[in-house]
Design a protein around this motif. Structure first.
Motif, mmCIF file in Angstrom:
data_model
loop_
_atom_site.group_PDB
_atom_site.id
_atom_site.type_symbol
_atom_site.label_atom_id
_atom_site.label_comp_id
_atom_site.label_asym_id
_atom_site.label_seq_id
_atom_site.Cartn_x
_atom_site.Cartn_y
_atom_site.Cartn_z
ATOM 1 N N ALA A 170 0.828 -1.206 0.000
ATOM 2 C CA ALA A 170 0.000 0.000 0.000
ATOM 3 C C ALA A 170 0.864 1.259 0.000
ATOM 4 C CB ALA A 170 -0.925 0.001 1.219
ATOM 5 N N ASP A 171 1.934 1.242 0.841
ATOM 6 C CA ASP A 171 2.825 2.405 0.890
ATOM 7 C C ASP A 171 3.525 2.618 -0.447
ATOM 8 O OD1 ASP A 171 2.108 2.770 3.504
ATOM 9 O OD2 ASP A 171 3.881 1.753 4.338
ATOM 10 N N SER A 172 3.963 1.535 -1.058
ATOM 11 C CA SER A 172 4.654 1.635 -2.345
ATOM 12 C C SER A 172 3.729 2.164 -3.424
ATOM 13 C CB SER A 172 5.208 0.265 -2.753
ATOM 14 O OG SER A 172 6.140 -0.200 -1.811
ATOM 15 N N MET A 173 2.473 1.718 -3.376
ATOM 16 C CA MET A 173 1.511 2.184 -4.368
ATOM 17 C C MET A 173 1.231 3.676 -4.240
ATOM 18 S SD MET A 173 -1.280 -0.905 -4.608
ATOM 19 C CE MET A 173 -2.336 0.102 -5.646
ATOM 20 N N ILE A 174 1.141 4.143 -2.994
ATOM 21 C CA ILE A 174 0.902 5.577 -2.766
ATOM 22 C C ILE A 174 2.052 6.400 -3.325
ATOM 23 C CG2 ILE A 174 0.733 7.372 -0.999
ATOM 24 C CD1 ILE A 174 -0.831 5.362 0.710
ATOM 25 N N VAL A 175 3.274 5.921 -3.062
ATOM 26 C CA VAL A 175 4.456 6.633 -3.570
ATOM 27 C C VAL A 175 4.449 6.654 -5.094
ATOM 28 C CG1 VAL A 175 6.969 6.593 -3.725
ATOM 29 C CG2 VAL A 175 5.842 6.158 -1.539
ATOM 30 N N HIS A 176 4.055 5.528 -5.704
ATOM 31 C CA HIS A 176 4.046 5.454 -7.164
ATOM 32 C C HIS A 176 2.932 6.332 -7.751
ATOM 33 C CE1 HIS A 176 4.592 3.791 -11.173
ATOM 34 N NE2 HIS A 176 3.265 3.658 -11.238
ATOM 35 N N ILE A 177 1.741 6.243 -7.192
ATOM 36 C CA ILE A 177 0.606 7.011 -7.721
ATOM 37 C C ILE A 177 0.844 8.512 -7.575
ATOM 38 C CG2 ILE A 177 -1.858 7.511 -7.411
ATOM 39 C CD1 ILE A 177 -2.170 4.564 -6.523
ATOM 40 N N ARG A 195 3.686 10.075 -7.413
ATOM 41 C CA ARG A 195 5.128 10.239 -7.621
ATOM 42 C C ARG A 195 5.526 11.683 -7.892
ATOM 43 N NH1 ARG A 195 2.856 7.118 -11.400
ATOM 44 N NH2 ARG A 195 2.767 7.784 -13.582
ATOM 45 N N ASP A 196 4.590 12.487 -8.406
ATOM 46 C CA ASP A 196 4.912 13.903 -8.618
ATOM 47 C C ASP A 196 5.226 14.594 -7.298
ATOM 48 O OD1 ASP A 196 4.533 13.613 -11.304
ATOM 49 O OD2 ASP A 196 2.456 14.304 -11.284
ATOM 50 N N ILE A 197 4.499 14.179 -6.257
ATOM 51 C CA ILE A 197 4.764 14.745 -4.919
ATOM 52 C C ILE A 197 6.007 14.082 -4.316
ATOM 53 C CG2 ILE A 197 3.845 15.015 -2.587
ATOM 54 C CD1 ILE A 197 1.049 15.029 -3.786
#
Length: 313
Positions: free
Chosen positions: A279-286, A288-290
């Motif tokens: 879940a954490d990795s997905m948030i970072v990927h989604i 990613r601009d931030i």
């Protein structure tokens, strides 16, 4: 008149530059009825002259308008409440009236939110507009008389009266309540679902009498109008529902982005990834601009501050 002379000197099969010429009062209908009419005609393949699109920058506006009228097969006049207050509209109309009897040309009047008899007789708003014209152009009485005759002539043609159309005739309360039950059951309590039906009934009655709510055509326009008039506080359940409906495309897009990210992150090589880390990795990927705006040093410092460690990072 000049347009008649062109027609009589040409062959019986005239080649028109435009299929339709639209004459309208911009402040009344440009952003609602006329835009919708233009869009509908354009989708059907008509070539349309509309002054905010076709006029040449820096050109002689009046000359171009007159020429466009002569070169259009169908001349549509959208009479609205303030049409007669515009000198430009009346000059267009006088030219259009000259072309009524030209072979091959057709003049079609539309009465938008105005009584046709007010146009023909120059009463109501049209009477007030001409009173101002007579004061302003008191040395050009013949020109004003030409405008009056053109109004009477064009307004007497067969056309469409849409001033009394009920914009909320197809407003189906049962269908709207079904949407709530089917898609948003958790966003409304049982009592709110009952109250919503009553709010919708009162809203329709109010909207038919409120001028600001009569000519709306999209959910976005409706929500904006409710907010501007503060009726969103009165019809708060109705407002909540339509805000939820407008967020649906955003929610769908976010879900699609999440599934796409999952395919990228959780590959066969990482199929044993734990749920929290995934879940954490997905948030970072989604987002990613931030994420790219964070520096590695700041992340290390934040991680270090979580608890004391035996060795420095």
């Amino acid at each position: 008149m000049y347009c008649k002379q062109i027609q009589s000197s040409s062959s019986s099969q005239t080649i028109w530059k435009y299929d339709v010429f639209l004459s309208f009062r911009g402040e009344d209908t440009r952003n609602n009825f006329t835009d919708h009419l233009f869009g509908a005609l354009y989708e059907k393949g008509f070539v349309i002259f509309k002054d905010d699109i076709k006029l040449t920058k820096g050109g002689d506006i009046f000359t171009e308008l007159l020429q466009a009228i002569e070169e259009s097969q169908i001349l549509i006049v959208v009479f609205s409440k303030n049409y007669a207050s515009s000198k430009w509209c009346l000059q267009e109309l006088a030219k259009i009236a000259d072309c009524i009897n030209v072979q091959g040309q057709k003049v079609l009047p539309i009465f938008y939110d105005v009584n046709p008899s007010d146009v023909r007789r120059q009463s109501g708003n049209y009477e007030k507009a001409f009173a101002k014209h007579e004061e302003r152009f008191k040395d050009h009485i013949e020109m004003i008389q030409t405008w009056r005759e053109a109004l009477s002539q064009v307004a007497s043609l067969s056309g469409w009266d849409i001033s009394n159309k009920d914009a909320y005739k197809s407003f189906d309360i049962d269908s709207i309540c079904t949407i709530v039950e089917k898609f948003y059951p958790m966003d409304f309590s049982e009592q709110e679902k009952i109250n919503l039906r009553f709010q919708l009934q009162h809203f329709i009655t109010d909207a038919r009498q409120e001028s600001n709510l009569k000519n709306l055509s999209t959910i976005q326009e409706l929500c904006s109008c409710l907010a501007a008039t503060k009726k969103s506080e009165v019809y708060y359940l109705f407002d909540r529902l339509f805000r939820l409906i407008m967020t649906l495309p955003v929610s769908t897009a976010t879900s699609e982005r999440s599934f796409s990210a999952m395919k990228i992150i959780k590959t066969r090589l990482r199929n044993k990834m734990e749920a929290d880390y995934l879940a954490d990795s997905m948030i970072v990927h989604i987002e990613r601009d931030i994420a790219t705006s964070f520096s590695s040093d700041s992340l290390i410092d934040d991680f270090k501050s979580l608890k004391e460690r035996r060795a420095a990072l």
